[in-house]
Design a protein around this motif. Sequence first.
Motif, PDB file in Angstrom:
ATOM      1  N   ARG A  32       0.721  -1.120  -0.098  1.00  0.00           N
ATOM      2  CA  ARG A  32       0.133   0.135   0.038  1.00  0.00           C
ATOM      3  C   ARG A  32       0.621   1.082  -0.050  1.00  0.00           C
ATOM      4  N   THR A  33       1.959   1.113  -0.032  1.00  0.00           N
ATOM      5  CA  THR A  33       2.875   2.296   0.059  1.00  0.00           C
ATOM      6  C   THR A  33       2.742   3.455  -1.155  1.00  0.00           C
ATOM      7  N   SER A  34       2.583   2.858  -2.306  1.00  0.00           N
ATOM      8  CA  SER A  34       2.258   3.742  -3.390  1.00  0.00           C
ATOM      9  C   SER A  34       0.888   4.331  -3.408  1.00  0.00           C
ATOM     10  N   THR A  35      -0.108   3.707  -2.622  1.00  0.00           N
ATOM     11  CA  THR A  35      -1.095   4.537  -2.475  1.00  0.00           C
ATOM     12  C   THR A  35      -1.266   5.431  -1.299  1.00  0.00           C
ATOM     13  N   TYR A  36      -0.522   5.437  -0.365  1.00  0.00           N
ATOM     14  CA  TYR A  36      -0.420   6.579   0.571  1.00  0.00           C
ATOM     15  C   TYR A  36       0.607   7.577   0.643  1.00  0.00           C
TER      16      TYR A  36
ATOM     17  N   LYS B  10       2.335   5.093 -11.813  1.00  0.00           N
ATOM     18  CA  LYS B  10       2.255   3.935 -10.724  1.00  0.00           C
ATOM     19  C   LYS B  10       1.183   3.440 -10.889  1.00  0.00           C
ATOM     20  N   ASP B  11       1.198   1.986 -10.273  1.00  0.00           N
ATOM     21  CA  ASP B  11       0.163   1.187 -10.256  1.00  0.00           C
ATOM     22  C   ASP B  11      -0.087   0.714  -9.069  1.00  0.00           C
ATOM     23  N   ASP B  12      -1.014   1.037  -8.401  1.00  0.00           N
ATOM     24  CA  ASP B  12      -1.245   0.946  -6.785  1.00  0.00           C
ATOM     25  C   ASP B  12      -1.721  -0.567  -6.598  1.00  0.00           C
TER      26      ASP B  12
END
Length: 124
Positions: free
Chosen positions: A27-31, A72-74
Amino acid sequence: QVQLVESGGGSVQTGGSLRLSCATSSRTSTYYAMGWFRQAPGKAREFVAAIGRRGGSTYYADSVKGRFTISKDDDYNTAYLQMNSLRPEDTAVYYCAATTNLGNYYIERAWQYWGQGTQVTVAT
C-alpha cells in the motif's frame, strides 16, 4: 516500515529506452507520493520525476521533460519510470523515493524513504 526496491536498470545505446520499476511494501504507493532521483559519478543526487499520491500530478526535471514518464500502479504497489531517447548524460544510479508531502518534491531531504538504487548506463 516502508521498503522500496528498484529494478530495470542496465546498459543501453544512445537513443534507447529503459523502464525502471520500484516495488514498494504493501500500500505504499497508495499512501505516498513517489519519485525518482539520480546520482552521476562525482555529482550530487538530483531530482528526476515525481507523481502525486493519487497519480493525478506529475513533475519532471527540465532535463528529462518529454523523454521520461513517471507512473504508478497501486494494484501492484509499483512505481515506474519510462525513459526514452536516452543520452549519455542520463548515466547515473537511479533511486526511487517516497514521501507524505510533495510540497518540495525537488529537494532530496523532502523524501522520507529511499531504495538502494539501480545503475543506468547510456553508451555513445
